[in-house]
Design a protein around this motif. Structure first.
Motif, PDB file in Angstrom:
ATOM      1  N   ASP A  92      18.150  10.108  -4.493  1.00  0.00           N
ATOM      2  CA  ASP A  92      16.921   9.103  -4.045  1.00  0.00           C
ATOM      3  C   ASP A  92      16.151   9.666  -3.238  1.00  0.00           C
ATOM      4  OD1 ASP A  92      18.261   7.203  -5.618  1.00  0.00           O
ATOM      5  OD2 ASP A  92      19.291   6.400  -3.926  1.00  0.00           O
ATOM      6  N   VAL A  93      14.890   9.239  -3.589  1.00  0.00           N
ATOM      7  CA  VAL A  93      13.672   9.621  -2.554  1.00  0.00           C
ATOM      8  C   VAL A  93      13.506   8.166  -1.869  1.00  0.00           C
ATOM      9  CG1 VAL A  93      11.439  10.322  -2.322  1.00  0.00           C
ATOM     10  CG2 VAL A  93      12.770  11.356  -3.943  1.00  0.00           C
ATOM     11  N   ASN A  94      13.594   7.864  -0.565  1.00  0.00           N
ATOM     12  CA  ASN A  94      13.278   6.530   0.005  1.00  0.00           C
ATOM     13  C   ASN A  94      12.064   6.552   0.597  1.00  0.00           C
ATOM     14  OD1 ASN A  94      16.130   5.537  -0.223  1.00  0.00           O
ATOM     15  ND2 ASN A  94      16.693   6.918   1.660  1.00  0.00           N
ATOM     16  N   LEU A  95      11.373   5.370   0.160  1.00  0.00           N
ATOM     17  CA  LEU A  95       9.621   5.338   0.497  1.00  0.00           C
ATOM     18  C   LEU A  95       9.588   4.496   1.684  1.00  0.00           C
ATOM     19  CD1 LEU A  95       8.447   5.113  -2.989  1.00  0.00           C
ATOM     20  CD2 LEU A  95       8.604   7.315  -1.543  1.00  0.00           C
ATOM     21  N   THR A  96       9.631   3.112   1.527  1.00  0.00           N
ATOM     22  CA  THR A  96       9.519   2.438   2.457  1.00  0.00           C
ATOM     23  C   THR A  96       9.562   0.782   2.321  1.00  0.00           C
ATOM     24  OG1 THR A  96       7.294   1.635   4.076  1.00  0.00           O
ATOM     25  CG2 THR A  96       6.714   1.837   1.535  1.00  0.00           C
ATOM     26  N   THR A  97       9.489   0.049   3.421  1.00  0.00           N
ATOM     27  CA  THR A  97       9.666  -1.244   3.234  1.00  0.00           C
ATOM     28  C   THR A  97       8.216  -2.177   3.772  1.00  0.00           C
ATOM     29  OG1 THR A  97      12.133  -1.149   3.680  1.00  0.00           O
ATOM     30  CG2 THR A  97      11.102  -3.125   4.093  1.00  0.00           C
ATOM     31  N   ILE A  98       7.863  -2.980   3.012  1.00  0.00           N
ATOM     32  CA  ILE A  98       6.674  -3.906   3.240  1.00  0.00           C
ATOM     33  C   ILE A  98       7.313  -5.192   3.312  1.00  0.00           C
ATOM     34  CG2 ILE A  98       5.237  -2.014   2.192  1.00  0.00           C
ATOM     35  CD1 ILE A  98       4.700  -4.114   0.225  1.00  0.00           C
ATOM     36  N   TYR A  99       6.226  -5.983   3.904  1.00  0.00           N
ATOM     37  CA  TYR A  99       6.345  -7.545   3.998  1.00  0.00           C
ATOM     38  C   TYR A  99       5.016  -7.895   3.692  1.00  0.00           C
ATOM     39  CZ  TYR A  99      10.576  -6.643   6.637  1.00  0.00           C
ATOM     40  OH  TYR A  99      11.898  -6.161   7.242  1.00  0.00           O
ATOM     41  N   VAL A 100       5.081  -9.161   2.793  1.00  0.00           N
ATOM     42  CA  VAL A 100       3.736  -9.581   2.302  1.00  0.00           C
ATOM     43  C   VAL A 100       3.941 -10.994   2.229  1.00  0.00           C
ATOM     44  CG1 VAL A 100       3.090  -7.647   0.929  1.00  0.00           C
ATOM     45  CG2 VAL A 100       4.623  -9.174  -0.075  1.00  0.00           C
ATOM     46  N   ASN A 101       2.698 -11.916   2.318  1.00  0.00           N
ATOM     47  CA  ASN A 101       2.792 -13.388   2.200  1.00  0.00           C
ATOM     48  C   ASN A 101       2.046 -13.714   1.045  1.00  0.00           C
ATOM     49  OD1 ASN A 101       4.189 -13.483   4.760  1.00  0.00           O
ATOM     50  ND2 ASN A 101       2.126 -13.070   5.690  1.00  0.00           N
ATOM     51  N   LYS A 102       2.382 -13.043  -0.037  1.00  0.00           N
ATOM     52  CA  LYS A 102       1.957 -13.645  -1.209  1.00  0.00           C
ATOM     53  C   LYS A 102       2.706 -13.544  -2.579  1.00  0.00           C
ATOM     54  CE  LYS A 102      -1.283 -10.069  -2.390  1.00  0.00           C
ATOM     55  NZ  LYS A 102      -2.435  -9.200  -2.208  1.00  0.00           N
ATOM     56  N   PRO A 103       2.362 -14.232  -3.643  1.00  0.00           N
ATOM     57  CA  PRO A 103       3.196 -14.332  -4.692  1.00  0.00           C
ATOM     58  C   PRO A 103       3.161 -13.035  -5.719  1.00  0.00           C
ATOM     59  CG  PRO A 103       1.113 -15.441  -5.220  1.00  0.00           C
ATOM     60  CD  PRO A 103       1.194 -14.927  -3.708  1.00  0.00           C
ATOM     61  N   SER A 104       2.252 -12.066  -5.422  1.00  0.00           N
ATOM     62  CA  SER A 104       2.505 -10.910  -6.158  1.00  0.00           C
ATOM     63  C   SER A 104       1.622  -9.861  -5.672  1.00  0.00           C
ATOM     64  CB  SER A 104       1.846 -11.104  -7.746  1.00  0.00           C
ATOM     65  OG  SER A 104       0.539 -11.504  -7.787  1.00  0.00           O
ATOM     66  N   ILE A 105       2.068  -8.614  -5.805  1.00  0.00           N
ATOM     67  CA  ILE A 105       1.397  -7.208  -5.497  1.00  0.00           C
ATOM     68  C   ILE A 105       1.150  -6.354  -6.921  1.00  0.00           C
ATOM     69  CG2 ILE A 105       2.357  -7.422  -3.300  1.00  0.00           C
ATOM     70  CD1 ILE A 105       4.455  -5.381  -4.205  1.00  0.00           C
ATOM     71  N   THR A 106       0.258  -5.652  -6.452  1.00  0.00           N
ATOM     72  CA  THR A 106      -0.380  -4.523  -7.457  1.00  0.00           C
ATOM     73  C   THR A 106       0.092  -3.186  -6.974  1.00  0.00           C
ATOM     74  OG1 THR A 106      -2.131  -5.650  -8.254  1.00  0.00           O
ATOM     75  CG2 THR A 106      -2.107  -3.168  -8.816  1.00  0.00           C
ATOM     76  N   VAL A 107       0.905  -2.354  -7.550  1.00  0.00           N
ATOM     77  CA  VAL A 107       1.636  -1.143  -7.285  1.00  0.00           C
ATOM     78  C   VAL A 107       1.026   0.160  -7.926  1.00  0.00           C
ATOM     79  CG1 VAL A 107       3.637   0.032  -6.771  1.00  0.00           C
ATOM     80  CG2 VAL A 107       3.712  -2.539  -6.519  1.00  0.00           C
ATOM     81  N   ASN A 108       0.684   1.229  -7.396  1.00  0.00           N
ATOM     82  CA  ASN A 108       0.176   2.457  -7.752  1.00  0.00           C
ATOM     83  C   ASN A 108       1.082   3.148  -7.239  1.00  0.00           C
ATOM     84  OD1 ASN A 108      -1.958   1.350  -9.172  1.00  0.00           O
ATOM     85  ND2 ASN A 108      -3.324   1.614  -7.665  1.00  0.00           N
ATOM     86  N   ALA A 109       1.765   4.371  -7.982  1.00  0.00           N
ATOM     87  CA  ALA A 109       2.713   5.146  -7.568  1.00  0.00           C
ATOM     88  C   ALA A 109       2.703   6.426  -8.336  1.00  0.00           C
ATOM     89  CB  ALA A 109       4.178   4.655  -7.647  1.00  0.00           C
TER      90      ALA A 109
END
Length: 163
Positions: A92-109
């Motif tokens: 594994d490559v552990n990245l990060t933990t985030i907290y959000v207050n919305k129903p969806s997010i857009t991810v680029n990786a």
């Protein structure tokens, strides 16, 4: 007629003769809280990669990876090309933990393997992926990528609601 007597007359608590009628009133107090739909949910999202294929053509089956994770256009994690991580298949490559207050997010990786003899090899690429957090609450969403050149990884996104 005074304002108080007028108010009693309008509520039916004043008789025709002008006598006030008192009755027991029950007052129900309801806390003023937003409805569940109006209240924003808070989500915790944990990101990590699993290296699935590590055939980099050097015969050691070890990738030296670097890359970037963006959420809603903002950089959230970066592994610099000048300081890559060495990983074999199934690591594994552990990245990060985030907290959000919305129903969806857009991810680029992006995740790439450093190649000193030629162009760096893609290990993972994903642009503009929308993750519906409510749909994956308490679950994990995975996205697999294969380069076609022997490298590949899976991006894991674990979603939990924070109470």
């Amino acid at each position: 007629m005074s304002n108080k007597l007028f108010a009693l007359a309008m509520t039916g608590l004043l008789t025709a003769s002008g006598a006030a009628v008192f009755s027991a009133l029950s007052i129900v107090s309801t806390p003023l809280t937003p409805s569940a739909n109006a209240q924003a949910q808070r989500y915790k999202v944990v990101f990590w990669y699993t290296i699935d294929q590590a055939n980099d053509g050097v015969l050691d089956n070890v990738l030296e990876v670097y890359g970037k994770l963006k959420v809603d256009g903002n950089d959230k994690y970066e592994i610099y090309r000048s300081r890559p991580l060495s990983r074999e298949a199934n690591q594994d490559v552990n990245l990060t933990t985030i907290y959000v207050n919305k129903p969806s997010i857009t991810v680029n990786a992006t995740l790439s393997d450093v190649d000193t003899a030629s162009a760096d090899d893609p290990v993972f690429r994903m642009d503009g992926f929308t993750l519906n957090l409510a749909a994956f609450e308490g679950r994990e969403k995975t996205v697999r990528y294969r380069s076609g050149q022997g490298e590949g990884a899976t991006l894991h996104m674990q979603v939990n609601r924070v109470r």
